[in-house]
Design an enzyme around this catalytic site. Structure first.
Site, PDB file in Angstrom:
ATOM      1  N   SER A  41      97.549 -34.573 -33.172  1.00  0.00           N
ATOM      2  CA  SER A  41      96.260 -33.885 -33.282  1.00  0.00           C
ATOM      3  C   SER A  41      95.203 -34.679 -34.039  1.00  0.00           C
ATOM      4  O   SER A  41      94.008 -34.408 -33.899  1.00  0.00           O
ATOM      5  CB  SER A  41      96.436 -32.519 -33.958  1.00  0.00           C
ATOM      6  OG  SER A  41      96.960 -32.670 -35.263  1.00  0.00           O
ATOM      7  N   ASP A 333      89.718 -28.523 -41.595  1.00  0.00           N
ATOM      8  CA  ASP A 333      90.587 -27.352 -41.487  1.00  0.00           C
ATOM      9  C   ASP A 333      91.818 -27.584 -42.371  1.00  0.00           C
ATOM     10  O   ASP A 333      91.861 -28.565 -43.116  1.00  0.00           O
ATOM     11  CB  ASP A 333      90.928 -27.056 -40.013  1.00  0.00           C
ATOM     12  CG  ASP A 333      91.842 -28.099 -39.367  1.00  0.00           C
ATOM     13  OD1 ASP A 333      92.375 -28.976 -40.090  1.00  0.00           O
ATOM     14  OD2 ASP A 333      92.040 -28.037 -38.137  1.00  0.00           O
ATOM     15  N   HIS A 336      93.263 -31.255 -41.051  1.00  0.00           N
ATOM     16  CA  HIS A 336      92.543 -32.394 -40.479  1.00  0.00           C
ATOM     17  C   HIS A 336      91.276 -32.750 -41.259  1.00  0.00           C
ATOM     18  O   HIS A 336      90.543 -31.862 -41.686  1.00  0.00           O
ATOM     19  CB  HIS A 336      92.176 -32.090 -39.021  1.00  0.00           C
ATOM     20  CG  HIS A 336      93.363 -31.733 -38.191  1.00  0.00           C
ATOM     21  ND1 HIS A 336      93.741 -30.425 -37.952  1.00  0.00           N
ATOM     22  CD2 HIS A 336      94.281 -32.516 -37.570  1.00  0.00           C
ATOM     23  CE1 HIS A 336      94.842 -30.417 -37.205  1.00  0.00           C
ATOM     24  NE2 HIS A 336      95.187 -31.671 -36.963  1.00  0.00           N
TER      25      HIS A 336
END
Length: 372
Positions: A41, A333, A336
């Site tokens: 991600s 977040d 990240h």
């Protein structure tokens, strides 16, 4: 009659000009350095949007600071690492491999194969169900090369891949979403932590050699960042804002062994060029985690988007707390970095000393390869 002849000549000249411009465009695309991205991600540009999975960043407020202000599948408020590397090397951003838009001449720019939730091991991220595991990402890379061969010939495709820049980011999920996912996880019952790390490195060796066999010759391999210091871990395991000990121990075991692996592979391959380059994500992140104010952040502990302690619980959703100025938060977040933090990281990719990029940084790669 003479006027018609002149008009025909003008039309013919216009067609010739358009043809020459288009031809030059194709040649420039073929000559430009392609960029390929593999991993999780941290580098996914939206492949998971095309999959039935919970590991997606396809809704507000993801992408709030992007040009479109819409979620694109990037786990960021705006751009992520691959976008910024493309920007720095003067290339268009790579498209997700699963995107229907990645076709024709756009294939020559490269492709992003990354998928949120994956790890070195195929059993990492099983809770996300449908994600593109690293073995599948490499299979897609083979398929990509066949598609490019049909476009510019087999020799042209091989040259494009050999001269490309490659980024691979793996490892964090093998701890967060596997070994430490639940107490007494299957892998933690199978391996003591030091043995698990040895196993991960042995599996990573196969992945990197597979990439080499598929033609990759300039591969940036990122280590794991300070996993215990992300807001999600602080929310679960920190009393006073200190980093989670277990994940920091895991990181401190994994990264040095990854460096050792990269040195071994470069030695085994031989030749004057460094195929594998280690990107020290731990040091890059730790700079602004340890001293956020120095880098213009108000905090490196609280996420911009989230809920609960440190905004580190659950997912970033339309119902989450959302900071008004993303540029002053190191984390977007619970897991990240913000776009601005990513920019600081990519600056180190480009020009960082050996502490950050070993043995060479991207600027040195570009300078060396321009002489070939």
């Amino acid at each position: 009659m003479e006027k018609n002849k002149q008009m025909n000549n003008i039309i013919l000249s216009i067609f010739l000009c358009v043809f020459i411009i288009l031809s030059i465009g194709v040649e420039q695309l073929e000559a430009a350095r392609a960029f390929f991205v593999f991993g999780d991600s941290l580098v996914d540009n939206g492949n998971n949007n095309f999959l039935a999975t919970t590991a997606r960043a396809d809704s507000y407020p993801y992408g709030i600071d992007s040009e479109t202000h819409r979620a694109s599948g990037r786990f960021s408020n705006g751009l992520n690492m691959p976008d910024l590397i493309s920007e720095k090397i003067g290339s268009e951003p790579t498209l997700p491999y699963l995107s229907p838009e990645l076709d024709g001449e756009r294939l020559l720019i490269g492709a992003n194969f990354a998928s949120a939730g994956i790890g070195i091991l195929n059993d990492t991220g099983v809770q996300f169900i449908n994600i593109i595991r690293i073995t599948e990402q490499l299979a897609y890379f083979r398929q990509y090369q066949q598609r490019v061969s049909a476009l510019i010939g087999e020799d042209g495709a091989q040259k494009l891949v050999n001269q490309a820049l490659v980024l691979i980011t793996l490892g964090g999920n093998d701890f967060v979403n596997n070994y430490y996912l639940v107490p007494l996880s299957a892998r933690s019952r199978q391996y003591a932590l030091p043995d698990y790390v040895v196993f991960l490195i042995s599996e990573y060796r196969k992945i990197l050699m597979n990439l080499y066999e598929l033609g990759a010759r300039r591969v940036l391999v990122t280590g794991t960042g300070p996993l215990g210091c992300v807001p999600a871990e602080l929310a679960m395991h920190s009393r006073n804002g200190e980093c989670g000990a277990d994940l920091q121990t895991a990181t401190n075991l994994f990264n040095p062994q990854l460096v050792q692996l990269i040195n071994q592979l470069n030695s085994e391959i031989g030749g004057p060029n460094h195929v594998f380059i280690y990107a020290n994500a731990f040091a890059m992140h730790l700079d602004f985690i340890s001293d956020p104010q120095r880098y213009g952040f108000v905090t490196s502990k609280v996420a911009c988007c989230g809920q609960g302690p440190y905004n580190g619980m659950g997912l970033c959703t339309p119902a989450s707390n959302l900071c008004p100025n993303r540029d002053v938060y190191a984390f977007w977040d619970p897991f990240h970095p913000s776009e601005r933090a990513n920019r600081l990281i990519v600056d180190k990719f480009m020009t960082g000393a050996a502490e950050y990029m070993n043995p060479i940084n991207i600027s040195t790669i570009l300078a060396l390869d321009s002489r070939v």
